[in-house]
Write an enzyme that holds these catalytic residues in place. Sequence first.
Site, mmCIF file in Angstrom:
data_model
loop_
_atom_site.group_PDB
_atom_site.id
_atom_site.type_symbol
_atom_site.label_atom_id
_atom_site.label_comp_id
_atom_site.label_asym_id
_atom_site.label_seq_id
_atom_site.Cartn_x
_atom_site.Cartn_y
_atom_site.Cartn_z
ATOM 1 N N HIS A 1 -6.782 -2.143 -6.644
ATOM 2 C CA HIS A 1 -5.637 -1.293 -6.834
ATOM 3 C C HIS A 1 -5.687 0.057 -6.196
ATOM 4 O O HIS A 1 -4.733 0.697 -6.186
ATOM 5 C CB HIS A 1 -5.382 -1.239 -8.444
ATOM 6 C CG HIS A 1 -4.075 -0.561 -8.621
ATOM 7 N ND1 HIS A 1 -2.762 -1.003 -7.974
ATOM 8 C CD2 HIS A 1 -3.569 0.308 -9.557
ATOM 9 C CE1 HIS A 1 -1.819 -0.399 -8.521
ATOM 10 N NE2 HIS A 1 -2.206 0.712 -9.308
ATOM 11 N N ASP B 1 -5.801 -6.839 -5.572
ATOM 12 C CA ASP B 1 -4.965 -5.972 -6.510
ATOM 13 C C ASP B 1 -4.326 -6.905 -7.727
ATOM 14 O O ASP B 1 -3.681 -7.885 -7.345
ATOM 15 C CB ASP B 1 -3.782 -5.334 -5.975
ATOM 16 C CG ASP B 1 -3.282 -3.958 -6.761
ATOM 17 O OD1 ASP B 1 -3.427 -4.101 -8.026
ATOM 18 O OD2 ASP B 1 -2.781 -3.172 -6.254
ATOM 19 N N SER C 1 0.970 3.353 -6.961
ATOM 20 C CA SER C 1 1.466 2.718 -8.097
ATOM 21 C C SER C 1 2.436 3.335 -8.750
ATOM 22 O O SER C 1 3.604 3.163 -8.054
ATOM 23 C CB SER C 1 -0.057 2.931 -9.159
ATOM 24 O OG SER C 1 0.057 2.019 -10.255
#
Length: 304
Positions: free
Chosen positions: A246, A218, A89
């Site tokens: 995610h 995601d 991320s």
Amino acid sequence: MVHGYERAYRMAGHGPALLFLHGIGDDSSTWLDLLTSLADDFTVIAPDLLGHGFSAKPRADYSVAAYACGMRDLLTTLDIDRVTVVGHSLGGGVAMQFAYQFPERCERLVLVGSGGVGASVHPLLRLAAAPGAGLLLPLLGTPPALPVLRKLAETLRISDDLDYVVARYLRLVEPDTRSAFLRTLRSVVDWRGQVVNMLDRCYLTQGIPTLLVWGTEDRVVPSGHALRAHRAMPGSRLVLFEGAGHFPHRSAPKEFLEILREFLAETPPAAYDRARWGELLRAGGPEEPVPAESPDVPAVSSGT
């Protein structure tokens, strides 16, 4: 202590160095299972980024460039010169920035549900980056907010990591943590989406072995970003975790570990060539246009 601020990190093992970078609002514990499994063969380092976990939370620069510099300085204090960088991320954006700023220190890149390769991001993150959002975040620690947080996790398709995610949101009731979270978020996201976009520099990953790992479900950073990054990064590998959200490294840790080990075993570390780097920069982009079609991509069952 780096530049007068405490930096928390986990470090173990011996051998080639792997640097693990977590996402926004998270901390180094997200990698614990992987660190344990890899420490027999690698030196594993997983810091709490500034403003996160047990690291200091000052009024400071929380841009991805500052985070990349912080990683260089941490590695220097640990007497580690070159690393393979694994980023999730926000940590993926920091990993790309690290490779861009310090290519001589980056052996490989592993980007997991990474930011920085497109504008779109979940609307709730855009909302959190808006002015005045900081006034609402303290309410997350109240009992009525817990059902809302659980619904939020379901909306984000991260229900497999529900308790994990909720626990991290609850940290935002702490003023220093909340302030650092907002400064970090607003450095990369505004009401229109992601502000930082590395696609214009992705061609510089030529010669740096790069692995992209994404969950097909995601909703924070959509998997379409993975295909776009794959096309923009010459020679990159892309693996999609079918049904994962995610956090594919958490929802399918055994499969993720297998893919990571395979990538590390099959790719030689990048050898920085200053002359070649200069040629790429002067060319200003890839020699061939990025194809519009999506390449064939292997899919892995995540067990979710």
